[in-house]
Scaffold this active site. Structure first.
Site, PDB file in Angstrom:
ATOM      1  N   CYS A   2      -2.826  -7.034  -5.200  1.00 30.36           N
ATOM      2  CA  CYS A   2      -3.154  -7.910  -6.326  1.00 30.36           C
ATOM      3  C   CYS A   2      -2.082  -7.682  -7.382  1.00 30.36           C
ATOM      4  O   CYS A   2      -2.082  -6.660  -8.075  1.00 30.36           O
ATOM      5  CB  CYS A   2      -4.543  -7.581  -6.875  1.00 30.36           C
ATOM      6  SG  CYS A   2      -4.972  -8.555  -8.344  1.00 30.36           S
ATOM      7  N   GLU A 111      -2.823 -15.023  -5.370  1.00 31.81           N
ATOM      8  CA  GLU A 111      -2.154 -14.514  -4.175  1.00 31.81           C
ATOM      9  C   GLU A 111      -1.234 -15.599  -3.644  1.00 31.81           C
ATOM     10  O   GLU A 111      -1.464 -16.795  -3.884  1.00 31.81           O
ATOM     11  CB  GLU A 111      -3.155 -14.103  -3.090  1.00 31.81           C
ATOM     12  CG  GLU A 111      -3.991 -12.881  -3.404  1.00 31.81           C
ATOM     13  CD  GLU A 111      -3.199 -11.586  -3.468  1.00 31.81           C
ATOM     14  OE1 GLU A 111      -1.964 -11.621  -3.269  1.00 31.81           O
ATOM     15  OE2 GLU A 111      -3.811 -10.534  -3.722  1.00 31.81           O
TER      16      GLU A 111
END
Length: 236
Positions: A2, A111
Site C-alpha cells: 500500500c 493500487e
C-alpha cells in the site's frame, strides 16, 4: 503493498468516527488529502500510555525504529508497509507489533494494475458504505542524535488480497472493523498480540474503480483523483 491512500475526513470527522472526544489539545490540522504519499506527516490514533484513552497524533508515514542511528540508515529500504507474515519473526516489527499498534484513518487506497510492460492503471479501493475506516498500523519513536528531536512514525500492515483486490494487486492493507479497534489498540496484554485480525477484509463490503493516472504524481492532490475515471479512447 500500500503505497498511496486518501482521506476525505478532516480532524473533526476523524474525531467523531473514532470517538476521540475533545479536539482542543490535538496539535494537528489533518486536512483532507486525496493523494497521501510516504514520508508525509499524517494522523494516527493510539491509546495514551498514561490514561488509556484514544488520542490522535501526527506521525511520519514510513517507520523509523528507535534503534536507528540516522534517517540515512533507511535510505533505499522501505518501511511504509509491514507484512503481516513477518510481524512476529523480524526484529524491526516484533516489538512495535506487541506494544505499539495504531489506527491509520483513511477513506480509500490506491493500487496499480499492470496492463503491459509500459502501462499501469491505478484503481481506488474503498468501503461500499462510504465510511471512514482504519488501516492496522504499528509505530515507533526515534530520537535524532544530532538535534535531540523526537520523530514518531508508522507503517501500514499488509496481508493477502481478497477476491476484489487480487484482480489488481497481490497484497492489500489490513483494514480493521470498528468492533476490533479497542483490542487492536490495547497495550495491557503485550504477550498476546491480535494476530487473528491480520486477515483480508471482506471483498463484498468493498468497491473498486479506475482513477485518473495523474494520481501517480504526488504533486497532484485534489478531490477528483479518487473519483471514477474512464480511459479516453486511443490513449494507450
Amino acid at each position: 503493498m500500500c503505497g498511496r491512500y486518501y482521506r476525505r475526513s478532516d480532524k473533526q470527522r476523524i474525531a467523531e468516527a473514532f470517538h476521540l472526544g475533545t479536539l482542543d489539545d490535538i496539535p494537528l490540522e489533518a486536512a483532507p488529502s486525496y493523494n497521501i504519499a510516504p514520508t508525509t506527516m499524517q494522523p494516527a490514533i493510539r491509546n495514551n500510555r498514561d490514561t488509556g484513552e484514544r488520542e490522535m497524533v501526527a506521525m511520519r508515514w514510513g517507520m523509523v525504529p528507535n534503534f536507528a542511528k540516522s534517517l540515512a540508515d533507511f535510505k533505499g529500504f522501505s518501511t511504509i508497509n509491514a507484512k503481516a507474515e513477518t510481524l512476529l519473526s523480524k526484529p524491526l516489527w516484533r516489538v512495535p507489533f506487541h506494544r505499539r499498534r495504531c489506527l491509520i484513518p483513511a477513506d480509500g487506497f490506491y493500487e496499480w494494475k499492470r496492463l503491459d510492460e509500459k502501462t499501469k492503471q491505478p484503481y481506488a479501493f474503498a468501503l461500499r458504505s462510504g465510511e471512514t475506516f482504519a488501516f492496522g498500523g504499528v509505530w515507533d519513536a526515534w530520537k535524532d542524535p544530532a538535534t535531540e528531536d523526537w520523530l514518531q512514525s508508522f507503517s501500514i500492515i499488509t496481508t493477502d488480497p481478497n477476491e476484489l483486490t487480487a484482480t489488481v494487486h497481490d497484497r492489500m492493507p489490513v483494514i480493521l472493523k470498528p468492533s476490533d479497534y479497542d483490542r487492536w489498540l490495547d497495550r495491557a496484554d503485550a504477550e498476546q498480540p491480535p494476530t487473528d485480525l491480520l486477515r483480508p477484509y471482506v471483498a463484498a463490503e468493498m468497491t473498486a474503480h479506475q482513477v485518473d493516472p495523474r494520481v501517480g504524481s504526488v504533486s497532484n492532490n485534489e478531490l477528483g483523483l479518487c473519483a471514477p475515471w474512464t480511459c479516453p479512447p486511443n490513449s494507450r
